[in-house]
Write a protein that holds these residues in place. Structure first.
Motif, PDB file in Angstrom:
ATOM      1  N   LYS B   6       0.863  -1.176   0.000  1.00 34.74           N
ATOM      2  CA  LYS B   6       0.000   0.000   0.000  1.00 34.74           C
ATOM      3  C   LYS B   6       0.902   1.229   0.000  1.00 34.74           C
ATOM      4  CE  LYS B   6      -3.682  -2.122   2.658  1.00 34.74           C
ATOM      5  NZ  LYS B   6      -4.237  -2.830   1.517  1.00 34.74           N
ATOM      6  N   GLU B   9       2.217   2.833   3.072  1.00 35.10           N
ATOM      7  CA  GLU B   9       3.142   2.068   3.912  1.00 35.10           C
ATOM      8  C   GLU B   9       4.581   2.196   3.460  1.00 35.10           C
ATOM      9  OE1 GLU B   9       1.905   1.207   6.463  1.00 35.10           O
ATOM     10  OE2 GLU B   9      -0.189   1.267   5.857  1.00 35.10           O
ATOM     11  N   SER B  51      16.209  -5.151  18.169  1.00 39.14           N
ATOM     12  CA  SER B  51      14.841  -5.409  17.745  1.00 39.14           C
ATOM     13  C   SER B  51      14.719  -6.809  17.142  1.00 39.14           C
ATOM     14  CB  SER B  51      14.412  -4.332  16.738  1.00 39.14           C
ATOM     15  OG  SER B  51      13.185  -4.679  16.160  1.00 39.14           O
ATOM     16  N   ILE B  55      12.298  -9.992  18.269  1.00 42.13           N
ATOM     17  CA  ILE B  55      11.380 -10.693  17.364  1.00 42.13           C
ATOM     18  C   ILE B  55      11.695 -12.185  17.371  1.00 42.13           C
ATOM     19  CG2 ILE B  55      10.546 -10.844  14.984  1.00 42.13           C
ATOM     20  CD1 ILE B  55      11.595  -7.896  14.645  1.00 42.13           C
ATOM     21  N   SER B 145       0.675 -16.648  10.042  1.00 45.64           N
ATOM     22  CA  SER B 145       0.452 -15.203  10.143  1.00 45.64           C
ATOM     23  C   SER B 145       1.566 -14.528  10.938  1.00 45.64           C
ATOM     24  CB  SER B 145      -0.884 -14.918  10.822  1.00 45.64           C
ATOM     25  OG  SER B 145      -1.943 -15.475  10.093  1.00 45.64           O
ATOM     26  N   ALA B 146       2.003 -15.195  11.995  1.00 47.92           N
ATOM     27  CA  ALA B 146       3.044 -14.602  12.837  1.00 47.92           C
ATOM     28  C   ALA B 146       4.346 -14.426  12.046  1.00 47.92           C
ATOM     29  CB  ALA B 146       3.279 -15.471  14.072  1.00 47.92           C
ATOM     30  N   GLY B 149       4.038 -11.770   9.542  1.00 42.45           N
ATOM     31  CA  GLY B 149       4.126 -10.459  10.185  1.00 42.45           C
ATOM     32  C   GLY B 149       5.526 -10.121  10.654  1.00 42.45           C
ATOM     33  N   ALA B 150       6.378 -11.141  10.783  1.00 46.92           N
ATOM     34  CA  ALA B 150       7.760 -10.893  11.217  1.00 46.92           C
ATOM     35  C   ALA B 150       8.655 -10.525  10.033  1.00 46.92           C
ATOM     36  CB  ALA B 150       8.314 -12.124  11.935  1.00 46.92           C
ATOM     37  N   PRO B 152       8.527  -8.526   7.405  1.00 41.52           N
ATOM     38  CA  PRO B 152       8.860  -7.138   7.074  1.00 41.52           C
ATOM     39  C   PRO B 152       9.527  -6.356   8.200  1.00 41.52           C
ATOM     40  CG  PRO B 152       6.478  -7.549   6.955  1.00 41.52           C
ATOM     41  CD  PRO B 152       7.089  -8.728   7.591  1.00 41.52           C
ATOM     42  N   VAL B 153       9.503  -6.873   9.426  1.00 40.80           N
ATOM     43  CA  VAL B 153      10.020  -6.060  10.531  1.00 40.80           C
ATOM     44  C   VAL B 153      11.434  -6.454  10.977  1.00 40.80           C
ATOM     45  CG1 VAL B 153       7.779  -5.278  11.380  1.00 40.80           C
ATOM     46  CG2 VAL B 153       8.715  -7.426  12.267  1.00 40.80           C
ATOM     47  N   ALA B 192      -2.622 -14.575   5.253  1.00 45.20           N
ATOM     48  CA  ALA B 192      -2.621 -13.207   5.807  1.00 45.20           C
ATOM     49  C   ALA B 192      -2.341 -13.239   7.295  1.00 45.20           C
ATOM     50  CB  ALA B 192      -3.965 -12.544   5.565  1.00 45.20           C
TER      51      ALA B 192
END
Lengths: 157, 192
Positions: B6, B9, B51, B55, B145-146, B149-150, B152-153, B192
Motif C-alpha cells: 500500500k 506504507e 529489535s 522478534i 500469520s506470525a 508479520g515478522a 517485514p520487521v 494473511a
C-alpha cells in the motif's frame, strides 16, 4: 464507578471512537457482521494470543480499557510496561496497524494489520469477545473491575 | 489481496541493510545456521539488532508453545495412527525451528527464552481427534500469520528469509491438518 457501569462506559467509548474513525474515513457504519469477520482476523493472532489465557503474548480478556503491560504475571517488555498507554479503541487501532512504530521496543514482532476495515472488524470482535461469556468466566482478566484499577497500579510481578 | 504494497506504507518500509548485498545464500533447504560468522558480526552491531533479537525471542516462545501443544495432543489419547505419527512429525519440525531460533539468538549475542514450566491450553474443549486437529490447525494458521508479520520487521533480511522458510513449513502443516478434518486444504490463494 461500579464494574458494570464502567464496562458500559468503555463499550460506549469504544463504539463512539469506532464510529468516529469510520466516518472520518468516509466509510460505512460498522455493520452487524463486523465482529464475526473480526473473529476470522483474530485467527492471525492465535500463535501468540488467546482470550482467556496468557500465551506467548498476554491474554486479551479485559483488554479494552486496560493499561498496556498490566496483566499480572505476564512478562512484558520494558517498552510495553512503561508505555503508559490505555487500550482505548483509538490506541488499539494505532497499535495494531504498526505495533513496532507505536511501541518501539515491544516484543510483539509483528508488522501489523494495514487494512483499516480489517482493523475495525478486529476491534469489533475484541470488544464483543471481552464482554462475552468466555471472558466473564475469567475473573482476574474480565473487567476492568473496581478491584483492579489498572490505570494506576503496577502489575504484581 | 489486490496489491502487495500500500502506498501509505512505503514510507515505513525497513531500509535495505548494507550487509544484505554481501551476504550470499545462507539458508539452504536444510538450513542449520541462519547467519555466517561475518554476517553474525554485522548483525550484532547493526542498528536493528536489538529489535531482531526481540522478534526472534518471541518467535522462539511461540515455537516452544507449539511444541507443548503437540505434546498435549500426542498424550491426549485422542489421536489414532497415522494421525498420531503426523502430529509427532510436525512437533519435530517445531523442535527444529526452536533449535534454529535458539542458536541464532545465541549467535547474535542474545539470551534465548526458556520454555515455561506450564502452558495452558483449552483442553476441556478437546474431546475427539477432530477437535485436537482443528486446534492444531488454528495454531499453525496463527504461526503462518506470525511469521508473515515478522518478515517485514526484521532489520536483517537473512532473518526475513529464514522466517519465510519456516512460514512455508507451517503452511504445509496447516493445509495437511485442514485436509485431515475434511476442510478444503488450501482455502485461499494468499495467507494473511
Amino acid at each position: 464507578m461500579k464494574p458494570g457501569r464502567r464496562r458500559h462506559a468503555a463499550l460506549a467509548m469504544l463504539l463512539s471512537l469506532a464510529c468516529h474513525q469510520v466516518l472520518a474515513a468516509g466509510d460505512a457504519e460498522p455493520d452487524a457482521g463486523a465482529a464475526a469477520r473480526g473473529a476470522l482476523i483474530y485467527e492471525r493472532c492465535a500463535a501468540c494470543h488467546a482470550l482467556e489465557t496468557d500465551r506467548t503474548g498476554p491474554r486479551h480478556c479485559g483488554l479494552v480499557g486496560r493499561r498496556a503491560g498490566s496483566v499480572p504475571g505476564f512478562d512484558y517488555s520494558p517498552a510495553m510496561r512503561q508505555s503508559k498507554i490505555i487500550w482505548t479503541a483509538a490506541n488499539l487501532d494505532r497499535f495494531l496497524k504498526a505495533p513496532l512504530a507505536m511501541v518501539p521496543g515491544t516484543a510483539m514482532g509483528y508488522d501489523g494489520i494495514k487494512d483499516q476495515r480489517e482493523r475495525r472488524d478486529l476491534l469489533a470482535y475484541l470488544a464483543k469477545a471481552g464482554q462475552g461469556a468466555r471472558c466473564r468466566a475469567v475473573p482476574a482478566a474480565a473487567g476492568p473491575p473496581a478491584a483492579r484499577p489498572m490505570a494506576h497500579q503496577r502489575p504484581a510481578r | 489481496m489486490t496489491t502487495l504494497i500500500k502506498l501509505e506504507e512505503i514510507s515505513h518500509a525497513v531500509p535495505r541493510r548494507a550487509f544484505l548485498t554481501r551476504s550470499g545464500l545462507l539458508l539452504s533447504g536444510t538450513a542449520v545456521a541462519l547467519l555466517s560468522g561475518r554476517d553474525a558480526l554485522a548483525a550484532k552491531s547493526g542498528k536493528g539488532a536489538e529489535s531482531d533479537l526481540r522478534i526472534l525471542n518471541t518467535a522462539l516462545g511461540a515455537e516452544l508453545e507449539a511444541i507443548a501443544a503437540y505434546q498435549v495432543g500426542a498424550e491426549s489419547g485422542l489421536l489414532q495412527k497415522p494421525v498420531l505419527d503426523l502430529a509427532v512429525s510436525f512437533q519435530g519440525h517445531h523442535k527444529q525451528h526452536a533449535d534454529l531460533l535458539y542458536k541464532t539468538i545465541t549467535q547474535l549475542g542474545g539470551k534465548p527464552m526458556a520454555a515455561r514450566d506450564k502452558y495452558v491450553f483449552p483442553v476441556e474443549t478437546l474431546k475427539n481427534q477432530t477437535d485436537v486437529l482443528r486446534f492444531a490447525a488454528s495454531l499453525e494458521k496463527g504461526a503462518v500469520s506470525a511469521y508473515l508479520g515478522a518478515i517485514p520487521v526484521f532489520g536483517n533480511r537473512d532473518l526475513s528469509k529464514a522466517a519465510g522458510s519456516i512460514l512455508g513449513d507451517e503452511a504445509m502443516h496447516w493445509a495437511i491438518l485442514r485436509n485431515a478434518v475434511g476442510d478444503v486444504p488450501v482455502p485461499d490463494a494468499f495467507v494473511a
